[in-house]
Structures are given as C-alpha cells and as structure tokens.
Design a protein around this motif. Structure first.
Motif, short mmCIF file in Angstrom:
data_model
loop_
_atom_site.label_atom_id
_atom_site.label_comp_id
_atom_site.label_asym_id
_atom_site.label_seq_id
_atom_site.Cartn_x
_atom_site.Cartn_y
_atom_site.Cartn_z
N LYS A 1 -3.13 3.89 4.73
CA LYS A 1 -3.82 4.15 3.47
C LYS A 1 -4.30 2.86 2.84
CE LYS A 1 0.61 4.49 1.01
NZ LYS A 1 0.55 3.33 0.11
N TYR B 1 -8.97 5.36 1.36
CA TYR B 1 -8.72 6.33 2.44
C TYR B 1 -7.23 6.57 2.58
CZ TYR B 1 -7.44 2.49 5.64
OH TYR B 1 -6.84 1.41 6.24
N ILE B 2 -6.91 7.73 3.12
CA ILE B 2 -5.56 8.04 3.57
C ILE B 2 -5.69 8.78 4.89
CG2 ILE B 2 -5.44 10.14 2.15
CD1 ILE B 2 -2.33 9.63 2.14
N ALA C 1 -2.74 11.71 -2.99
CA ALA C 1 -3.37 10.44 -2.62
C ALA C 1 -4.79 10.34 -3.13
CB ALA C 1 -3.35 10.28 -1.10
N CYS D 1 -5.75 4.23 -2.40
CA CYS D 1 -5.58 5.59 -2.91
C CYS D 1 -4.45 5.63 -3.93
CB CYS D 1 -5.31 6.57 -1.77
SG CYS D 1 -3.84 6.20 -0.81
#
Length: 586
Positions: free
Chosen positions: A101, A87-88, A32, A104
């Motif tokens: 998420k 973000y994840i 990711a 990513c």
C-alpha cells in the motif's frame, strides 16, 4: 489494467484469525480507500480476482484499488490541496495475506480485527546461516529517561563483530540483511522490503510466494536468538502486572515532523485549533516522562483520565488528554491517542523486569535475572558513607580541604593511594574528580551525588546520565589533559561567590605529569573506571529488593526501573571498555 502496475518488493504479511470471505476483504479495501477524492473515481478497482502464473505453478487471488486523493497544504495560508495517487493491493496465497500500500488511509485497526501480523521476529528466522547482517537497530528493554533506550549498528556483517553480551535485553526492530545477491530490510512493523527493479503484479506474487515458503521452512537463528524473545501477552499477564509506561515521544515526534502532519487541539466547542509551538513543546515534555501504573491499571498521578486497557493480545492506552489532540493524516482527523496506539509508539514494563511490551508485542529478556548478581557486584560499600551530610560541604576563604563530612572528602580519601587527584567540579566538567593511578595503570572518573537513603530510581537518574554522558571524555589525549592541568586544574576552587584556598590539583605535581601521563597512556594494561558515588544508595537495601525479583516476588515499579538504570549504566560503561562501579552505603 492491473498489468500497467509496476511495484517494488515491499509488503507486510498476515495470517487470518477468521475465514477470508468477500466481506472481510471488502471491509479492508473500503477502509483503505476512505480518503479517495470525492470528485474522482477509482483508476483501478479489482476485487478478489483469481490469477495463475503457470511457469511457477502459482495460483493466487488479488484485489487492487488505485485512486486519487487530496490532502490540505499547510505551508501556506490559503485553501490549497495536494493531489496524490494512492493504492492498496491485497494478495492471498496459501492462507496468507500480503498487503502492499501507499498513501491510502490507515487500515491498522481494521486489519487487526481479521488478521495477525507476521512480526519481525518470525521474519528474521527466514534467513539462513549465510546471511550477512549489515544493519541492526535495537530497543533496549528499559523506559528510564537516563538510560540508553535504543542503538543501531552497521557493518559489512555484524555477525561475529557485534558482542551479544546482554543482548537478551535488546529487541531488534530493524534489520538489513544481504543473502547472496539479495538485500532485504525488515522493520518492527513486519514490513519486508527487498531491493529490486519495479515488477509486475505476477512477479510480486511470485516473490510473495517465495517469502511464504521461507516462513514455512523457518528454523532457529543462532544470531537473532541471542536477542529478546517474543512471547504471548496472556502468558506474561498470568505471571505479573504492568507497572510503568513510556510514550516513545522521540519516535512520535520524528514521525509527525517527517510526514509534516499538523497537530491540532479539539476545543470544547468541537472545533480543531492548530497547536502552537509552545503548547507542542509542553505536550512532548509531558509525554517524555515515565508514568507508573497502579494495581487497577490506572496511570498514577492521572488516575481520573488515563489507564492501560487489556485486550486479548494487546495492551493499549486510554487517555482523555491524548484524545483532545489530533493529527491530520491523509486528510483524516485522527486522535493522538489512536495514532500512538496504531503505530506502537509506547512501551510498558511489568513487575517482572524480564518482560517488556514494545511495538504492539511482548518480549522476554533472554539473559534473565541471572545478571542481577553481577549488577550487585558493581555496588562497593564505603565504610564512612554513613557520616556524609552533604555533597561538597561548606566553604570559606580559608578552606584548604573539603569538609570531612562531605562526599568530596570521602572520594579523595578513598583514592588517597592514587598518584594524581584532580577536582573538575563546575564549569565544563568531565567528572567531579579525575584520578590517575600509575602503579595500577588506572584512570578513574568519579561522579558524586548526595541524598537521603532510598530505593527510588529518580535520584539515580541524574548521576547515571552524567556518568554515561562523560564516558567518551575518559579517552582523552595527552594534550587534552595537559591543557586542563595547566588551565582549570591550576586554579583554586571557587563555589558560588566564595573563593577558597582548595587547590583543584588535589594530589600530584603538574611539573611531572607530562611524562607520567605519556607512560600511562602507552601502558597496555591501562584500564578505566567510571565511578558513581551515591550516598543515598544502600547495598543491603538494594540486595533485599533485587532478591525478591530473583525469587519471582512482586516489586514496585520504581525497583524495576532501578534495576534497569543500574544495568544500563553497567552496559554503557562496558561498551566503552570502562569498569562500572558505584560507591554506596553498606
């Protein structure tokens, strides 16, 4: 640091195929974050931390990566980049994995190695009887290029308003539901989104726990159970074989355009060349076609470079042509084939037409083949169809009628008891013929097409498309038809450069139609017929092929397509409150 996060209720849910260990989570997180800005570090980097929310008696494990990423700017001819933040977040609760998420790198292929997605079918069962279905998008189980492939509905509550007739042939791929004060949406990718203010990680974990509890206690849903049912691919392949494939080119095109993804071509020298508009149009023109599949899972016509691959739980595409094209997503170079597969932008039909593969899953037609008998009832053999040699016949300046061996003559003879017959062929036409029967309170639109007898689906495509396109015109106003009668229908018929003596008002008087039409449109018994007149169709031949389907016998791909085309025409007409009829040979 994680306490700074403010998140929306937006997650996908997975169940593990393997034991969830550090290496599994780390592998997904690394994939990711592979688009991280090389000159920057992680803003938040937390790996499998345990957390408790005592007031809810909740224990969970979370992993978070927040990082900057850059991607090229394509709208200006300079080396510019957009800096974004991605973000994840992975939350582990009670054997489930929830994934949140944004921006990513794609983890679709990686996560498939370790987890199974909880799909929209399973998530839909979490709603109780008091749920109000406000929006519903359906994918029809057809890949015909002349059939309606998808449709959407919206209301305060579709339950009770939406007819579920033949709903078993439709796959729900988007739902918007209100339950109490909560409004949720579920997409075909298994993503659950609930309207709310932004929440902390703990609040999101509590919400995820509530969704899992709903999944664990899910029961049958009478409304959603009317639609196509998800089935295991191996069960389908044990009974039948893939026979045709369609790339969902409209979904693919819309995603590429909406995300502003550059489309490039990998040259023989290994460099990526930006694809011109001309080549893009040519590519999508090819992708719009339906391709049949042979017994070796090869794409017919492209046997040397394209085939279907059978995996444990999925069917995927292998195409040399599609690997030469690339899309650039989040700064990463992705082969178009991989992009299509990971997003599920393709559909596959089988030798048994009650099954279809769509959005990475197999579905079964709940209405079954029981409607074949009603479809066959649509076919109405015409005794003189065998003598038809052309659609319109020949023309001369002395012709006052269409040739006896033409389809136009056959149509007019079949409707000789109607009070008005108009020839609307050529120009801006609603149909080839429009007829009015006052005693039976009936308006008929007739679309004709001639050809040699065949069970091929391709010849039916055009006339079905024409019939469906003009369904809306069947509900003309009094003024609209009068304008046609006093305009186009007052002329003599011309074809090419030949001006004949054939009147376009084939039967009836323009002087009396005003009052007759007014009374007809007021009649509560008024009904409409959408008629396709097809000399190339034989009811006996089609009955023989469709009987094989009813008896679970294998049939060629074009027979499956023929069934769906006729069925789609029938349902499209019925949805518009018109009676579908096909004139054919015995």
């Amino acid at each position: 640091m994680p306490d700074r996060l403010e998140l929306t209720k937006n997650s996908q849910f997975y169940t593990p195929k393997v034991e969830i260990i550090d290496e599994v989570i780390e592998d997904i997180l690394n994939e990711a974050s592979s688009n991280i800005d090389e000159d920057a570090g992680f803003i938040i980097d937390v790996f499998r931390q345990e957390k408790s929310v005592e007031e809810h008696e909740l224990n969970y494990i979370y992993s978070i990566k927040v990082f900057p990423s850059v991607r090229p700017v394509y709208f200006i001819d300079e080396a510019l980049e957009d800096k974004i933040h991605a973000y994840i977040i992975l939350i582990e609760i009670d054997g489930y994995l929830a994934v949140l998420k944004k921006s990513c790198s794609s983890i679709t292929e990686k996560i498939k190695e370790y987890f199974s997605l909880v799909g929209s079918s399973e998530l839909g069962k979490t709603f109780g009887d008091n749920a109000e279905y406000q929006k519903l998008a359906l994918r029809n189980m057809t890949i015909s290029d002349k059939a309606l492939r998808s449709r959407s509905y919206e209301a305060a509550d579709l339950k009770g308003l939406l007819s579920t007739h033949a709903a078993g042939r439709s796959i729900p791929f988007y739902l918007k539901i209100r339950q109490g004060s909560s409004i949720k949406s579920i997409s075909g990718t298994g993503r659950v989104v609930e309207s709310s203010q932004r929440k902390s990680v703990d609040d999101i974990a509590v919400w995820i726990k509530s969704q899992i509890q709903l999944l664990e206690s899910a029961s049958e849903n009478e409304f959603l159970d009317s639609f196509a049912k998800k089935v295991e691919l191996q069960e389908v392949l044990s009974e039948c074989e893939p026979n045709a494939i369609l790339i969902e080119s409209s979904l693919l095109y819309e995603r590429i355009k909406s995300d502003s993804l550059p489309l490039k071509y990998r040259s023989k020298k290994g460099s990526n060349i930006l694809v011109s508009e001309r080549v893009t149009n040519k590519l999508f023109s090819e992708l719009e076609k339906v391709y049949e599949i042979d017994s070796e899972d090869k794409v017919i016509g492209r046997e040397g470079c394209s085939k279907i691959r059978r995996n444990e739980k999925t069917l995927t595409i292998s195409s040399k042509m599609l690997t030469k094209f690339r899309v650039i997503e989040n700064g990463k170079d992705i082969p178009l084939q991989k992009y299509i597969v990971k997003n599920g932008f393709y559909s596959i039909t089988f030798t048994d037409p009650k099954y279809m593969y769509f959005m990475g899953a197999c579905f079964e037609d709940q209405s079954g083949v029981s409607e074949i008998n009603s479809i066959l009832d649509i076919l109405q053999p015409q005794a003189n169809m065998g003598g038809v040699t052309s659609e319109k016949g020949t023309f001369s300046t002395t012709h006052t009628n269409f040739d006896v061996d033409s389809m136009f003559y056959l149509v007019e003879d079949a409707h000789k008891n109607d009070d008005y017959i108009f020839c609307d062929d050529l120009g801006i036409e609603w149909a080839d013929h429009i007829t009015l029967n006052l005693s039976e309170s009936c308006i008929s639109f007739v679309h004709s097409k001639h050809g040699s007898p065949t069970t091929s689906a391709s010849k039916l495509h055009d006339v079905v498309g024409q019939g469906i396109k003009n369904l809306g015109n069947m509900f003309f106003t009094h003024q609209q038809l009068l304008e046609r009668v006093n305009g186009k229908f007052s002329d003599l018929y011309s074809n090419g450069s030949v001006n004949t003596q054939i009147t376009r008002t084939r039967k009836g008087s323009a002087a009396s139609i005003g009052g007759d039409l007014e009374n007809l449109l007021k009649d509560y018994q008024l009904h409409r017929k959408c008629i396709l007149c097809c000399s190339f169709i034989s009811k006996s031949s089609i009955t023989a092929e469709f009987s094989k389907i009813q008896n679970n016998q294998s049939v060629p791909g074009h027979i499956t397509q023929l069934l769906w085309i006729i069925s789609s025409f029938a349902h499209a007409a019925r949805d518009m409150h018109a009676i579908p009829i096909i004139y054919c040979s015995p």
